[in-house]
Design a protein around this motif. Structure first.
Motif, PDB file in Angstrom:
ATOM      1  N   GLY A 209       0.816  -1.208   0.000  1.00 41.67           N
ATOM      2  CA  GLY A 209       0.000   0.000   0.000  1.00 41.67           C
ATOM      3  C   GLY A 209       0.845   1.252   0.000  1.00 41.67           C
ATOM      4  N   LEU A 210       0.369   2.250  -0.729  1.00 43.67           N
ATOM      5  CA  LEU A 210       1.050   3.536  -0.811  1.00 43.67           C
ATOM      6  C   LEU A 210       0.137   4.635  -0.305  1.00 43.67           C
ATOM      7  CD1 LEU A 210       2.549   3.301  -4.410  1.00 43.67           C
ATOM      8  CD2 LEU A 210       3.693   2.762  -2.270  1.00 43.67           C
ATOM      9  N   SER A 211       0.751   5.699   0.169  1.00 43.31           N
ATOM     10  CA  SER A 211       0.011   6.907   0.524  1.00 43.31           C
ATOM     11  C   SER A 211       0.408   7.984  -0.477  1.00 43.31           C
ATOM     12  CB  SER A 211       0.354   7.355   1.948  1.00 43.31           C
ATOM     13  OG  SER A 211      -0.338   8.536   2.280  1.00 43.31           O
ATOM     14  N   LYS A 212      -0.563   8.410  -1.290  1.00 44.30           N
ATOM     15  CA  LYS A 212      -0.291   9.357  -2.362  1.00 44.30           C
ATOM     16  C   LYS A 212      -0.969  10.690  -2.059  1.00 44.30           C
ATOM     17  CE  LYS A 212       1.371   7.947  -5.734  1.00 44.30           C
ATOM     18  NZ  LYS A 212       2.774   7.783  -6.169  1.00 44.30           N
ATOM     19  N   THR A 213      -0.242  11.788  -2.292  1.00 46.95           N
ATOM     20  CA  THR A 213      -0.749  13.119  -1.992  1.00 46.95           C
ATOM     21  C   THR A 213      -0.725  13.984  -3.252  1.00 46.95           C
ATOM     22  OG1 THR A 213      -0.009  12.980   0.296  1.00 46.95           O
ATOM     23  CG2 THR A 213      -0.436  15.177  -0.566  1.00 46.95           C
ATOM     24  N   TYR A 214      -1.790  14.761  -3.433  1.00 49.11           N
ATOM     25  CA  TYR A 214      -1.929  15.580  -4.630  1.00 49.11           C
ATOM     26  C   TYR A 214      -2.414  16.982  -4.229  1.00 49.11           C
ATOM     27  CZ  TYR A 214      -2.557  10.734  -6.063  1.00 49.11           C
ATOM     28  OH  TYR A 214      -2.434   9.370  -6.193  1.00 49.11           O
ATOM     29  N   PRO A 215      -1.988  18.003  -4.955  1.00 44.02           N
ATOM     30  CA  PRO A 215      -2.528  19.344  -4.699  1.00 44.02           C
ATOM     31  C   PRO A 215      -3.926  19.472  -5.278  1.00 44.02           C
ATOM     32  CG  PRO A 215      -0.965  19.404  -6.521  1.00 44.02           C
ATOM     33  CD  PRO A 215      -0.935  17.997  -5.991  1.00 44.02           C
ATOM     34  N   GLY A 216      -4.749  20.259  -4.626  1.00 45.80           N
ATOM     35  CA  GLY A 216      -6.113  20.460  -5.099  1.00 45.80           C
ATOM     36  C   GLY A 216      -6.670  21.778  -4.611  1.00 45.80           C
ATOM     37  N   MET A 217      -7.862  22.107  -5.057  1.00 48.78           N
ATOM     38  CA  MET A 217      -8.523  23.344  -4.648  1.00 48.78           C
ATOM     39  C   MET A 217      -9.947  23.038  -4.212  1.00 48.78           C
ATOM     40  SD  MET A 217      -9.005  26.953  -6.718  1.00 48.78           S
ATOM     41  CE  MET A 217     -10.290  26.315  -7.786  1.00 48.78           C
ATOM     42  N   ILE A 218     -10.347  23.653  -3.114  1.00 47.36           N
ATOM     43  CA  ILE A 218     -11.682  23.441  -2.570  1.00 47.36           C
ATOM     44  C   ILE A 218     -12.718  24.128  -3.459  1.00 47.36           C
ATOM     45  CG2 ILE A 218     -13.198  23.862  -0.600  1.00 47.36           C
ATOM     46  CD1 ILE A 218     -10.788  23.701   1.202  1.00 47.36           C
ATOM     47  N   ARG A 219     -13.794  23.421  -3.674  1.00 45.45           N
ATOM     48  CA  ARG A 219     -14.925  23.946  -4.430  1.00 45.45           C
ATOM     49  C   ARG A 219     -16.204  23.744  -3.621  1.00 45.45           C
ATOM     50  NH1 ARG A 219     -14.722  24.003 -10.058  1.00 45.45           N
ATOM     51  NH2 ARG A 219     -16.862  23.241 -10.059  1.00 45.45           N
ATOM     52  N   SER A 220     -17.238  24.445  -4.058  1.00 44.50           N
ATOM     53  CA  SER A 220     -18.574  24.202  -3.510  1.00 44.50           C
ATOM     54  C   SER A 220     -19.518  24.120  -4.705  1.00 44.50           C
ATOM     55  CB  SER A 220     -19.001  25.322  -2.557  1.00 44.50           C
ATOM     56  OG  SER A 220     -20.298  25.056  -2.041  1.00 44.50           O
ATOM     57  N   ASP A 221     -19.791  22.897  -5.122  1.00 44.83           N
ATOM     58  CA  ASP A 221     -20.586  22.689  -6.325  1.00 44.83           C
ATOM     59  C   ASP A 221     -22.032  23.147  -6.165  1.00 44.83           C
ATOM     60  OD1 ASP A 221     -18.358  21.653  -7.516  1.00 44.83           O
ATOM     61  OD2 ASP A 221     -18.927  19.554  -7.219  1.00 44.83           O
ATOM     62  N   GLN A 222     -22.473  23.368  -4.932  1.00 45.29           N
ATOM     63  CA  GLN A 222     -23.847  23.789  -4.697  1.00 45.29           C
ATOM     64  C   GLN A 222     -23.959  25.300  -4.481  1.00 45.29           C
ATOM     65  OE1 GLN A 222     -25.459  21.466  -1.490  1.00 45.29           O
ATOM     66  NE2 GLN A 222     -25.040  19.514  -2.493  1.00 45.29           N
ATOM     67  N   GLU A 223     -22.918  26.042  -4.812  1.00 44.75           N
ATOM     68  CA  GLU A 223     -22.967  27.501  -4.654  1.00 44.75           C
ATOM     69  C   GLU A 223     -24.072  28.089  -5.521  1.00 44.75           C
ATOM     70  OE1 GLU A 223     -19.358  30.277  -4.092  1.00 44.75           O
ATOM     71  OE2 GLU A 223     -19.827  30.369  -6.234  1.00 44.75           O
ATOM     72  N   VAL A 224     -24.812  29.051  -4.948  1.00 34.99           N
ATOM     73  CA  VAL A 224     -25.988  29.617  -5.619  1.00 34.99           C
ATOM     74  C   VAL A 224     -25.873  31.135  -5.659  1.00 34.99           C
ATOM     75  CG1 VAL A 224     -28.490  29.916  -5.477  1.00 34.99           C
ATOM     76  CG2 VAL A 224     -27.477  27.706  -4.936  1.00 34.99           C
ATOM     77  N   THR A 225     -26.224  31.700  -6.805  1.00 34.29           N
ATOM     78  CA  THR A 225     -26.327  33.154  -6.943  1.00 34.29           C
ATOM     79  C   THR A 225     -27.787  33.548  -6.786  1.00 34.29           C
ATOM     80  OG1 THR A 225     -24.425  33.260  -8.434  1.00 34.29           O
ATOM     81  CG2 THR A 225     -25.932  35.122  -8.449  1.00 34.29           C
ATOM     82  N   VAL A 226     -28.072  34.376  -5.797  1.00 35.70           N
ATOM     83  CA  VAL A 226     -29.438  34.828  -5.531  1.00 35.70           C
ATOM     84  C   VAL A 226     -29.749  35.978  -6.481  1.00 35.70           C
ATOM     85  CG1 VAL A 226     -31.035  35.716  -3.804  1.00 35.70           C
ATOM     86  CG2 VAL A 226     -29.218  34.131  -3.130  1.00 35.70           C
TER      87      VAL A 226
END
Length: 422
Positions: free
Chosen positions: A53-70
């Motif tokens: 088994g390996l432990s793999k790490t990757y860079p990423g960016m947080i998103r919010s797919d349910q973001e709503v514009t009122v």
């Protein structure tokens, strides 16, 4: 007088020769002892294919797919804002009020239209019934009866039309009260109270913070390994850990969240040879925000049927990374190898070893090629898997044939590592 001196010189010469002879015999004895140096005791690992088994790490960016514009959906003056900017709002909370008076008047007018249409329908229905009776008595013509039936249907349509207009007016009236469509953190207001709202106009943005999604890219080899694990029903392959390195300090570990991999792309990017993935994390405290750069660790990425040795067994030779094996004569022999990935304290070997080779895994610093080895059973303990990537010179990224240690982070599971060691 000369005789005693001669005797003394003879005695002295005899002592000198004796001393010289003693040194020669001592040197010969030491040489003989060096040739008979006892075998060096060392733990030896029998090489065979294993799953690791390996432990793999990757860079990423947080998103919010349910973001709503009122958005403002009706025109009017913005009368009130009912929330504190930057606060958390719940679904259904009242956010804005757009002047409702014109729309209330429209609703009342449409209600009156419905009542008028219903009255006309009542008249047309009574006429149709009367003409039907008179037609049976031959008192009116068929044309008159048919006309009364047509007037009835027209009145019915007018009622339906008036009700539809009333529904539309009520919908527009409901739009004057703007409610939160989702729960989350709300932004600053885009329109100040007292300004005219013209649809469609953005009023604010609501960003749900629980859960959050992180999109990242992983090498095609890792994506292939995860798909194999999923096909085998290994649910642990979907485990994921989010880490925000910027939140750590000298006295505190970086903040982390536990989640799961919920999307693995179906194609490889031709330009980067990577596959897109997404993991979801519970963000109960709302500390992590969309747009934040983080690291995603997949702790259970497996490699099947590989050769692996404890990393301490790998040293740097003149021609690259090497290990010592015990040959058929029971002596240490240097073997150059190509390195793969690092799994904690275990090093994957891609080339240079064959099944059945015996690799020396202890006391490497005191062993030289040609030394007689007294093989001891491998204890099966390469210590607890830890992130030692990069500490061993043989794990450099430019090591012969190897991928280096880059990509192995945090803890790695060595499934089968100990069981396969004899």
């Amino acid at each position: 007088m000369n005789r005693p001196i001669g005797i003394g010189g003879a005695i002295l010469l005899s002592l000198v020769l004796s001393a010289c002879g003693g040194d020669e015999s001592s040197s010969a004895s030491d040489k003989q002892q060096g040739q008979q140096k006892p075998p060096t005791q060392a733990q030896v690992l029998d090489v065979k294919a294993r799953d690791i088994g390996l432990s793999k790490t990757y860079p990423g960016m947080i998103r919010s797919d349910q973001e709503v514009t009122v958005m403002g959906r009706v025109e009017g003056i913005l009368e009130a804002r009912h929330y504190r900017e930057g606060s958390l709002v719940e679904k259904g909370d009242k956010l804005f009020t757009i002047e409702p008076a014109p729309y209330e008047a429209t609703v009342e007018q449409r209600q009156a239209d419905v009542q008028s249409a219903q009255a006309e329908l009542y008249r047309a229905q009574r006429d149709a019934e009367r003409y039907a009776r008179l037609y049976k008595q031959n008192s009116v013509s068929q044309q008159q009866r048919d006309q009364s039936q047509a007037d009835l249907r027209t009145a019915q349509a007018s009622v339906a039309q008036a009700k539809a207009a009333l529904d539309s007016a009520q919908i527009n009236l409901s739009y004057t009260e703007v409610n939160a469509p989702v729960s989350g953190m709300i932004s600053l207001s885009e329109v100040n109270v007292g300004n005219l709202v013209r649809p469609p106009q953005q009023l604010a943005t609501i960003t749900p913070l629980n859960p959050i999604e992180v999109r990242f890219s992983l090498p095609a080899d890792d994506a292939f390994a995860l798909r194999r694990q999923r096909q085998r029903g290994a649910k642990e392959a979907d485990a994921a850990v989010l880490t925000a390195p910027s939140t750590g300090s000298a006295t505190r570990e970086p903040l982390k969240l536990s989640g799961e991999l919920d999307f693995l792309g179906s194609r490889v990017d031709e330009n980067t040879s990577t596959v897109q993935a997404e993991a979801t994390f519970r963000n109960q405290d709302g500390l992590f925000l969309p747009g934040q750069f983080v690291r995603v660790t997949l702790p259970n990425v497996k490699r099947y049927g590989v050769f692996a040795v404890p990393a301490v067994a790998v040293t740097e030779g003149l021609k690259g990374p090497q290990v010592y094996i015990v040959n058929a004569d029971g002596k240490a022999e240097a073997r150059f190898v190509s390195l793969g990935e690092v799994a904690g304290d275990w090093q994957i070997i891609t080339q240079g070893l064959d099944s059945g080779d015996r690799v020396v895994v202890s006391g490497i610093g005191s062993i030289s090629p040609g030394d007689k080895i007294d093989p001891q059973p491998f204890s099966g303990s390469a210590e607890d898997p830890q992130d030692k990537a990069g500490e061993n010179p043989s794990q450099k990224a430019d090591a012969k044939g190897g991928e280096g240690a880059e990509g192995s982070q945090d803890k790695a599971q060595t499934d089968g590592g100990q069981n396969g060691a004899n």
